[in-house]
Motif scaffolding. Structure first.
Motif, PDB file in Angstrom:
ATOM      1  N   ARG A 266     -21.351  50.674 148.355  1.00  0.00           N
ATOM      2  CA  ARG A 266     -21.336  52.067 147.893  1.00  0.00           C
ATOM      3  C   ARG A 266     -22.662  52.766 148.178  1.00  0.00           C
ATOM      4  N   ARG A 267     -23.657  52.011 148.660  1.00  0.00           N
ATOM      5  CA  ARG A 267     -24.971  52.584 148.931  1.00  0.00           C
ATOM      6  C   ARG A 267     -25.300  52.505 150.410  1.00  0.00           C
ATOM      7  N   GLN A 268     -24.414  53.063 151.230  1.00  0.00           N
ATOM      8  CA  GLN A 268     -24.654  53.046 152.670  1.00  0.00           C
ATOM      9  C   GLN A 268     -25.786  53.982 153.081  1.00  0.00           C
ATOM     10  N   ASP A 269     -26.277  54.758 152.110  1.00  0.00           N
ATOM     11  CA  ASP A 269     -27.420  55.620 152.384  1.00  0.00           C
ATOM     12  C   ASP A 269     -28.731  54.840 152.422  1.00  0.00           C
ATOM     13  N   VAL A 270     -28.716  53.595 151.956  1.00  0.00           N
ATOM     14  CA  VAL A 270     -29.944  52.790 151.925  1.00  0.00           C
ATOM     15  C   VAL A 270     -30.073  52.024 153.236  1.00  0.00           C
ATOM     16  N   ASN A 271     -31.148  52.295 153.955  1.00  0.00           N
ATOM     17  CA  ASN A 271     -31.435  51.662 155.235  1.00  0.00           C
ATOM     18  C   ASN A 271     -32.933  51.352 155.294  1.00  0.00           C
ATOM     19  N   THR A 301     -34.686  55.059 161.051  1.00  0.00           N
ATOM     20  CA  THR A 301     -34.491  54.263 159.839  1.00  0.00           C
ATOM     21  C   THR A 301     -35.795  54.222 159.055  1.00  0.00           C
ATOM     22  N   GLY A 331     -25.976  49.439 155.642  1.00  0.00           N
ATOM     23  CA  GLY A 331     -26.531  50.769 155.828  1.00  0.00           C
ATOM     24  C   GLY A 331     -25.842  51.557 156.927  1.00  0.00           C
ATOM     25  N   ALA A 332     -25.632  52.835 156.693  1.00  0.00           N
ATOM     26  CA  ALA A 332     -24.926  53.680 157.668  1.00  0.00           C
ATOM     27  C   ALA A 332     -25.712  53.824 158.966  1.00  0.00           C
TER      28      ALA A 332
END
Length: 364
Positions: A266-271, A301, A331-332
């Motif tokens: 649910r946290r694909q914004d974290v990279n 990134t 991560g997206a």
């Protein structure tokens, strides 16, 4: 050399160097003495253990629908009991804990395979090396199978599922140069076997990503005359202590553990990229060289920086050591890149460059 034993199974002697026989075995709760093993295509079991470990080997005839079995007991415990499918005449190889403080490696042969126990002898060839030739074993269909580093050279690897490893050879022509034959680097691809590490977007597995990158890094460094040892060269599990033991026994110049990060799907914004070291300033500088190079090939990134960490493999190694997180499989931004062979090649080149720069500028 056989002695009387319970019905249907026999213990045969482990013929070691004289030094091995004079020293005590490891404490009962120590990590497993088994550091690496391989069953070769010519039917020879090769082992690397802690120095001067005491081993016991056993033979059991086929019975109750099960094939002939040979097993070896080692002092110390493995972390993850496991089973590996065999090849040819070998049905299965199992590693487990038969009792507290012990490790057992079992080779089970397919029904119909017959061996003469009087022809089996486990020989110590060095304080940390052993060999058992399965005399009379049909070799058709056998293929090299093993875990851990015996030779320091990578072997073929076929990952499961849709993951496609890099096939294009990496080009070392633009890499920094160092004195050939002077340095030894241990590359540690994280996880493996029943422990796939993080699993991210579209089922991308950390174990596959890091092994692909690690084997390319090894090839690049060897092309520059650096001796490289890999803690694993296939999708197999290797306990943490043997990874550290390999590095410490080899008097390596540096140790680099390669990983990929993860968070909730649910946290694909974290990279982002980050590199860890324990406490040694030399390790901090090694981590800095690696972090800089990886960021150069990962635009967009976040730079999560060089940080202190207490990971077992960098805390217990005695040489400069760093643990690299090459991005988030969840991560997206990072996951689609890590899934691409061309980006993994860039990561391998970046890591090799960082290691070579460290050797050139920090190691005298």
């Amino acid at each position: 050399m056989l002695r009387a034993t319970p019905r249907r199974w026999r213990c045969f002697a482990a013929v070691a160097l004289q030094l091995c026989l004079m020293l005590p075995s490891l404490p009962a709760q120590a990590a497993s003495a088994l550091a690496a093993w391989a069953l070769t295509e010519n039917g020879t079991l090769q082992l690397r253990t802690s120095r001067n470990a005491r081993l016991q080997a056993f033979f059991q005839d086929a019975s109750d629908g099960r094939g002939t079995r040979v097993w070896i007991d080692f002092p110390g415990e493995i972390r993850f009991p496991r089973r590996l499918s065999g090849r040819g005449a070998v049905k299965e190889i199992r590693l487990g804990k038969p009792r507290p403080g012990a490790t057992r490696l079992v080779v089970e042969f397919r029904p119909g395979v017959e061996l003469d126990p009087s022809q089996l002898k486990l020989r110590g060839t060095a304080p940390d090396r052993w060999e058992l030739k399965f005399t009379g074993l049909p070799t058709r269909g056998l293929d090299d199978l093993g875990e851990g580093d015996l030779s320091g050279r990578a072997t073929a690897w076929q990952p499961p599922g849709r993951f496609a490893p890099s096939r294009t050879p990496v080009d070392p022509s633009g890499l920094p140069t160092v004195t050939r034959g002077r340095y030894t680097i241990v590359i540690d691809p994280g996880h493996g076997g029943p422990d796939p590490g993080a699993v991210g977007i579209d089922g991308l597995r950390e174990t596959d990503v890091v092994l692909d990158v690690s084997m390319q890094v090894a090839a690049l460094l060897r092309a520059r005359g650096v001796d490289v040892l890999l803690t694993r060269t296939g999708d197999v599990d290797v306990d943490l202590p043997p990874r550290v033991s390999l590095a410490n026994r080899s008097s390596a110049t540096a140790f680099i553990s390669i990983h990929a990060n993860a968070l909730s799907m649910r946290r694909q914004d974290v990279n982002g990229i980050e590199t860890f070291f324990f406490s040694d300033p030399r390790s901090g500088r090694l981590a800095g060289y690696l972090q800089q190079q990886i960021m150069d090939v990962s635009p967009g990134t976040p730079n999560r920086g060089v940080r202190r960490g207490r990971f077992f493999v960098i805390r217990r190694t005695v040489m400069p050591a760093a643990l690299v997180e090459m991005g988030f499989v969840t991560g997206a931004i990072d996951a689609p890149r890590l899934a691409r062979a061309d980006h993994r090649r860039r990561l391998a080149l970046a890591l090799a460059t960082g290691i070579l720069n460290y050797l050139r500028q920090e190691v005298r």
